[in-house]
Design a protein around this motif. Structure first.
Motif, PDB file in Angstrom:
ATOM      1  N   LEU A  10       0.816  -1.202   0.000  1.00 26.15           N
ATOM      2  CA  LEU A  10       0.000   0.000   0.000  1.00 26.15           C
ATOM      3  C   LEU A  10       0.853   1.256   0.000  1.00 26.15           C
ATOM      4  O   LEU A  10       0.458   2.291  -0.524  1.00 26.15           O
ATOM      5  CB  LEU A  10      -0.937  -0.015   1.218  1.00 26.15           C
ATOM      6  N   LEU A  11       2.033   1.166   0.596  1.00 21.70           N
ATOM      7  CA  LEU A  11       2.927   2.327   0.584  1.00 21.70           C
ATOM      8  C   LEU A  11       3.428   2.631  -0.813  1.00 21.70           C
ATOM      9  O   LEU A  11       3.898   3.740  -1.082  1.00 21.70           O
ATOM     10  CB  LEU A  11       4.123   2.072   1.518  1.00 21.70           C
ATOM     11  N   LEU A  12       3.346   1.639  -1.712  1.00 23.77           N
ATOM     12  CA  LEU A  12       3.856   1.811  -3.066  1.00 23.77           C
ATOM     13  C   LEU A  12       2.767   2.190  -4.063  1.00 23.77           C
ATOM     14  O   LEU A  12       2.966   2.099  -5.260  1.00 23.77           O
ATOM     15  CB  LEU A  12       4.537   0.508  -3.525  1.00 23.77           C
ATOM     16  N   ARG A 251       6.462  -3.217 -12.674  1.00 17.16           N
ATOM     17  CA  ARG A 251       7.468  -4.227 -12.328  1.00 17.16           C
ATOM     18  C   ARG A 251       7.106  -4.882 -10.996  1.00 17.16           C
ATOM     19  O   ARG A 251       6.672  -4.207 -10.061  1.00 17.16           O
ATOM     20  CB  ARG A 251       8.851  -3.592 -12.265  1.00 17.16           C
ATOM     21  N   VAL A 252       7.293  -6.191 -10.932  1.00 21.82           N
ATOM     22  CA  VAL A 252       7.100  -6.961  -9.705  1.00 21.82           C
ATOM     23  C   VAL A 252       8.429  -7.628  -9.383  1.00 21.82           C
ATOM     24  O   VAL A 252       8.978  -8.367 -10.205  1.00 21.82           O
ATOM     25  CB  VAL A 252       5.995  -8.019  -9.863  1.00 21.82           C
ATOM     26  N   ILE A 253       8.949  -7.363  -8.180  1.00 26.56           N
ATOM     27  CA  ILE A 253      10.236  -7.924  -7.753  1.00 26.56           C
ATOM     28  C   ILE A 253       9.967  -9.002  -6.716  1.00 26.56           C
ATOM     29  O   ILE A 253       9.296  -8.752  -5.707  1.00 26.56           O
ATOM     30  CB  ILE A 253      11.161  -6.846  -7.167  1.00 26.56           C
ATOM     31  N   GLY A 265       3.464   0.791  -8.071  1.00 27.47           N
ATOM     32  CA  GLY A 265       2.114   1.274  -8.275  1.00 27.47           C
ATOM     33  C   GLY A 265       1.652   1.273  -9.716  1.00 27.47           C
ATOM     34  O   GLY A 265       0.469   1.516  -9.973  1.00 27.47           O
ATOM     35  N   ALA A 266       2.546   0.994 -10.678  1.00 29.36           N
ATOM     36  CA  ALA A 266       2.149   0.993 -12.083  1.00 29.36           C
ATOM     37  C   ALA A 266       1.558  -0.336 -12.529  1.00 29.36           C
ATOM     38  O   ALA A 266       1.079  -0.446 -13.656  1.00 29.36           O
ATOM     39  CB  ALA A 266       3.357   1.340 -12.960  1.00 29.36           C
ATOM     40  N   SER A 325      -6.171  -2.160  -9.545  1.00 35.44           N
ATOM     41  CA  SER A 325      -4.999  -1.458  -9.020  1.00 35.44           C
ATOM     42  C   SER A 325      -4.264  -2.322  -8.020  1.00 35.44           C
ATOM     43  O   SER A 325      -4.697  -3.416  -7.649  1.00 35.44           O
ATOM     44  CB  SER A 325      -5.428  -0.152  -8.359  1.00 35.44           C
ATOM     45  N   LEU A 326      -3.146  -1.800  -7.534  1.00 36.54           N
ATOM     46  CA  LEU A 326      -2.331  -2.517  -6.565  1.00 36.54           C
ATOM     47  C   LEU A 326      -3.107  -2.768  -5.278  1.00 36.54           C
ATOM     48  O   LEU A 326      -3.020  -3.844  -4.687  1.00 36.54           O
ATOM     49  CB  LEU A 326      -1.055  -1.711  -6.279  1.00 36.54           C
ATOM     50  N   ALA A 327      -3.887  -1.784  -4.828  1.00 35.66           N
ATOM     51  CA  ALA A 327      -4.646  -1.953  -3.594  1.00 35.66           C
ATOM     52  C   ALA A 327      -5.640  -3.102  -3.722  1.00 35.66           C
ATOM     53  O   ALA A 327      -5.831  -3.878  -2.776  1.00 35.66           O
ATOM     54  CB  ALA A 327      -5.377  -0.653  -3.248  1.00 35.66           C
TER      55      ALA A 327
END
Length: 363
Positions: A10-12, A251-253, A265-266, A325-327
């Motif tokens: 969530l911070l991202l 990107r996912v790390i 967040g993209a 979205s990420l959330a």
């Protein structure tokens, strides 16, 4: 672990991109750090040195010869109080002769500790094998190593390496070459076609149209008059200009060793449906002792008894709406109780299904 993952993710979340100084996006070509290396001898150790290693002995003979003292042939001194070391330092751009450098000293052989040692005068050479600095001084060692007579050992940090703050003096400056180059080149730290174009536009707005041009995804060429003073002033003006960098690529790390997962967040998810089940296999071993009948010839034996239970936990399927979205991703993953390992599997499956348009990087 899942709560921590949710907080980190969530911070991202995507946020408005703030203006960044050009100096924080890259560097001018030629203004770089050069690495220096040297071979030296540390003396004054309390019996924790290299003893009689050949390269330490040869180093001590070389040190003695500087003062006109030559050891007789065939005699190798015991060197428990000395150690052969490698000395490294970084030579920053624009550093001038006489300025100090911090050096790192690392044992090369079997020295147990460099605590209390003194580095003898050591030349530091660059990649061109030229001497650029001279190092000497007392070592500051943060590690501690103790060995008892029975062979037991205790080590704290690394006692075989230390530093000498300001332990080297620059003897020769490095010509950066920016004063005589046909053009100034500014290189981005990360290649991005949008960002490099925005940097060139910002420079043209500040110093004049047509002065800067983006030549590729990393470099911006800037026309500048000859002379170190003029170019230094121009570079100082340019590096403080504010630019809105392009949004980072999706990107996912994934760090498979530690279970750490970072999603920027993209990242967006195309319409997709996911179900996640958990299969638990439990094996219980309850061996039984079998006693023979009284007065029989039988022997006491252990009879194995195993019970295997298989439990499969089923969960409902959930669907991602277009452009999730990420959330929303984090909320859905937490709802099914997925562990970091499970999340890796889900992300890989989304990538294979073409529902996640992002780069998946597995460390």
């Amino acid at each position: 672990m899942r709560r921590i993952l949710a907080v980190i993710a969530l911070l991202l979340l995507a946020a408005p991109v703030e203006a960044t100084r050009i100096k924080d996006l890259g560097t001018f070509q030629g203004l770089r750090t050069n690495q220096l290396t040297g071979y030296g001898i540390v003396v004054g150790l309390a019996g924790t040195g290299d003893d009689s290693l050949d390269y330490a002995t040869q180093g001590m003979k070389g040190v003695a010869s500087r003062f006109g003292f030559n050891l007789p042939a065939g005699i190798n001194p015991a060197l428990k109080n000395a150690a052969a070391v490698m000395v490294t330092a970084n030579l920053p751009a624009f550093v001038k002769p006489g300025q100090p450098l911090d050096v790192t000293v690392s044992a090369l052989g079997k020295a147990k500790s460099l605590r209390g040692g003194t580095l003898l005068m050591t030349p530091l050479r660059g990649a061109d094998n030229q001497i650029y600095a001279m190092a000497q001084g007392n070592l500051a060692v943060g590690g501690l190593g103790i060995e008892a007579a029975d062979g037991s050992k205790v080590s704290v940090n690394v006692p075989s390496a230390g530093r000498i703050p300001g332990g080297a003096t620059v003897e020769r400056a490095v010509d950066a070459g920016f004063a005589t180059a046909p053009e100034l080149l500014f290189n981005l730290a990360e290649a991005d076609l949008t960002t490099v174009r925005r940097v060139a536009d910002a420079i043209n707005r500040s110093v004049g149209p047509g002065r800067a041009r983006a030549i590729d995804a990393v470099s911006v060429a800037i026309a500048a008059p000859q002379g170190a003073e003029v170019r230094t002033a121009l570079m100082g003006q340019i590096e403080n200009l504010a630019v809105d960098p392009a949004d980072a690529a999706a990107r996912v790390i994934v760090n498979a060793r530690t279970g750490t997962i970072v999603i920027n967040g993209a990242v967006r998810i195309a319409p997709a449906a996911i179900t996640h089940g958990k299969l638990t296999v439990r094996v219980d071993e309850k061996p039984m002792v079998v006693q023979p009948a009284p007065f029989s010839r039988g022997q006491t034996a252990v009879e194995p008894s195993s019970t295997i239970d298989v439990e499969e936990e089923t969960r409902q399927m959930f669907a991602f709406q277009p452009g999730a979205s990420l959330a929303e991703i984090v909320k859905a993953v937490n709802a099914i109780g997925a562990s970091p390992a499970d999340l890796v599997a889900i992300l890989e499956a989304l990538k294979q299904a073409g529902a996640m348009k992002a780069e998946l990087v597995v460390l």
